[in-house]
Design an enzyme around this catalytic site. Structure first.
Site, PDB file in Angstrom:
ATOM      1  N   HIS A  17       0.843  -1.208   0.000  1.00 21.39           N
ATOM      2  CA  HIS A  17       0.000   0.000   0.000  1.00 21.39           C
ATOM      3  C   HIS A  17       0.876   1.256   0.000  1.00 21.39           C
ATOM      4  CE1 HIS A  17      -3.037  -2.658   2.361  1.00 21.39           C
ATOM      5  NE2 HIS A  17      -3.507  -2.529   1.134  1.00 21.39           N
ATOM      6  N   LYS A  41     -15.065  -8.965   3.718  1.00 26.65           N
ATOM      7  CA  LYS A  41     -14.168  -9.240   4.850  1.00 26.65           C
ATOM      8  C   LYS A  41     -14.907  -8.905   6.138  1.00 26.65           C
ATOM      9  CE  LYS A  41     -10.197  -8.185   1.930  1.00 26.65           C
ATOM     10  NZ  LYS A  41      -9.203  -7.157   1.567  1.00 26.65           N
ATOM     11  N   ARG A  91      -1.608  -6.256  -7.929  1.00 27.62           N
ATOM     12  CA  ARG A  91      -0.430  -7.040  -7.543  1.00 27.62           C
ATOM     13  C   ARG A  91      -0.139  -8.150  -8.538  1.00 27.62           C
ATOM     14  NH1 ARG A  91      -2.546  -8.449  -1.700  1.00 27.62           N
ATOM     15  NH2 ARG A  91      -4.312  -8.777  -3.084  1.00 27.62           N
ATOM     16  N   SER A 129      -2.550  -7.836   3.236  1.00 29.48           N
ATOM     17  CA  SER A 129      -2.912  -7.625   4.646  1.00 29.48           C
ATOM     18  C   SER A 129      -3.290  -8.956   5.295  1.00 29.48           C
ATOM     19  CB  SER A 129      -4.088  -6.655   4.755  1.00 29.48           C
ATOM     20  OG  SER A 129      -3.715  -5.391   4.291  1.00 29.48           O
TER      21      SER A 129
HETATM   22  O1  PNS Z   1      -8.406  -3.281   0.509  1.00 31.01           O
HETATM   23  P1  PNS Z   1      -9.629  -3.910  -0.083  1.00 31.01           P
HETATM   24  O2  PNS Z   1     -10.372  -4.728   0.955  1.00 31.01           O
HETATM   25  O3  PNS Z   1      -9.340  -4.689  -1.324  1.00 31.01           O
HETATM   26  O4  PNS Z   1     -10.594  -2.678  -0.512  1.00 31.01           O
HETATM   27  C1  PNS Z   1     -11.876  -2.899  -1.025  1.00 31.01           C
HETATM   28  C2  PNS Z   1     -12.736  -1.646  -0.834  1.00 31.01           C
HETATM   29  C3  PNS Z   1     -12.816  -1.297   0.659  1.00 31.01           C
HETATM   30  C4  PNS Z   1     -12.133  -0.473  -1.598  1.00 31.01           C
HETATM   31  C5  PNS Z   1     -14.169  -1.944  -1.390  1.00 31.01           C
HETATM   32  O5  PNS Z   1     -14.709  -3.061  -0.719  1.00 31.01           O
HETATM   33  C6  PNS Z   1     -15.094  -0.743  -1.271  1.00 31.01           C
HETATM   34  O6  PNS Z   1     -15.060   0.147  -2.084  1.00 31.01           O
HETATM   35  N1  PNS Z   1     -15.922  -0.740  -0.196  1.00 31.01           N
HETATM   36  C7  PNS Z   1     -16.857   0.346   0.056  1.00 31.01           C
HETATM   37  C8  PNS Z   1     -18.268  -0.044  -0.373  1.00 31.01           C
HETATM   38  C9  PNS Z   1     -18.413   0.092  -1.884  1.00 31.01           C
HETATM   39  O7  PNS Z   1     -18.268   1.147  -2.457  1.00 31.01           O
HETATM   40  N2  PNS Z   1     -18.753  -1.045  -2.524  1.00 31.01           N
HETATM   41  C10 PNS Z   1     -18.977  -1.074  -3.972  1.00 31.01           C
HETATM   42  C11 PNS Z   1     -17.765  -1.495  -4.733  1.00 31.01           C
HETATM   43  S1  PNS Z   1     -17.442  -3.205  -4.513  1.00 31.01           S
END
Ligand code: PNS
Length: 162
Positions: A17, A41, A91, A129
């Site tokens: 990150h 998650k 990645r 992570s």
């Molecule tokens: O680090 P990650 O877990 O890969 O990040 C994923 C994240 C948090 C960016 C994604 O789950 C997200 O945007 N969550 C907020 C809710 C949302 O907007 N959901 C719609 C897109 S899947």
């Protein structure tokens, strides 16, 4: 002003990150690192506040990087903050399917917001992570996976969870 959001769950922030944050900060005027919930998650190791505080600590060396948290949709956060660009790190190939799906879904609901992908430094592309959480939970040091500043916090969190 060229402003981007770098979203993630950051549970916890890793050197992968940090690589994306540093490179984005070198390209864009302002980078907002936004800590969000990932519905897939279920139980994060670190609370939202802990993740935000860790990030604030490790980005304080960059004067154009800010940390925020948001409990709704990423595209709503972007809109509320007049941000039109989302940055995501890629990645490896296994990231691609879900990242493409997320970018296309976000584009469908908010066509004015673009997702840009940045290829992770290959030396760091194995880091996740979840791997950090797993090694740490078995008492292994995660030095080299995360910024040194947050090592004590990870160690104490894991000890308290046992
Ligand atoms: O680090 P990650 O877990 O890969 O990040 C994923 C994240 C948090 C960016 C994604 O789950 C997200 O945007 N969550 C907020 C809710 C949302 O907007 N959901 C719609 C897109 S899947």
């Amino acid at each position: 002003m060229n402003m981007v959001v770098y979203p993630g769950s950051f549970d916890p922030v890793t050197l992968g990150h940090m690589d994306i944050i540093k490179r984005s900060a070198g390209i864009f005027d302002r980078v907002v690192v936004c800590v969000l919930n990932n519905a897939a998650k279920k139980t994060p190791l670190f609370s939202m506040d802990e993740r935000v505080n860790m990030l604030k600590d490790v980005v304080k060396k960059y004067d154009n990087v800010y940390v925020e948290q948001y409990s709704g949709l990423l595209v709503d956060f972007a809109k509320e903050n007049d941000i039109r660009i989302i940055v995501r790190g890629l990645r490896e190939l296994t990231d691609f399917d879900s990242e493409l799906q997320m970018a296309q879904g976000n584009h469908m609901v908010s066509p004015d917001i673009e997702t840009l992908f940045m290829a992770t430094d290959p030396k760091l592309s194995f880091i996740s992570s979840s791997m950090v959480r797993e090694f740490a939970s078995y008492g292994r040091s995660v030095r080299g996976f995360v910024p040194d500043e947050i090592l004590p916090l990870i160690e104490s969190k894991v000890k308290n969870n046992q």
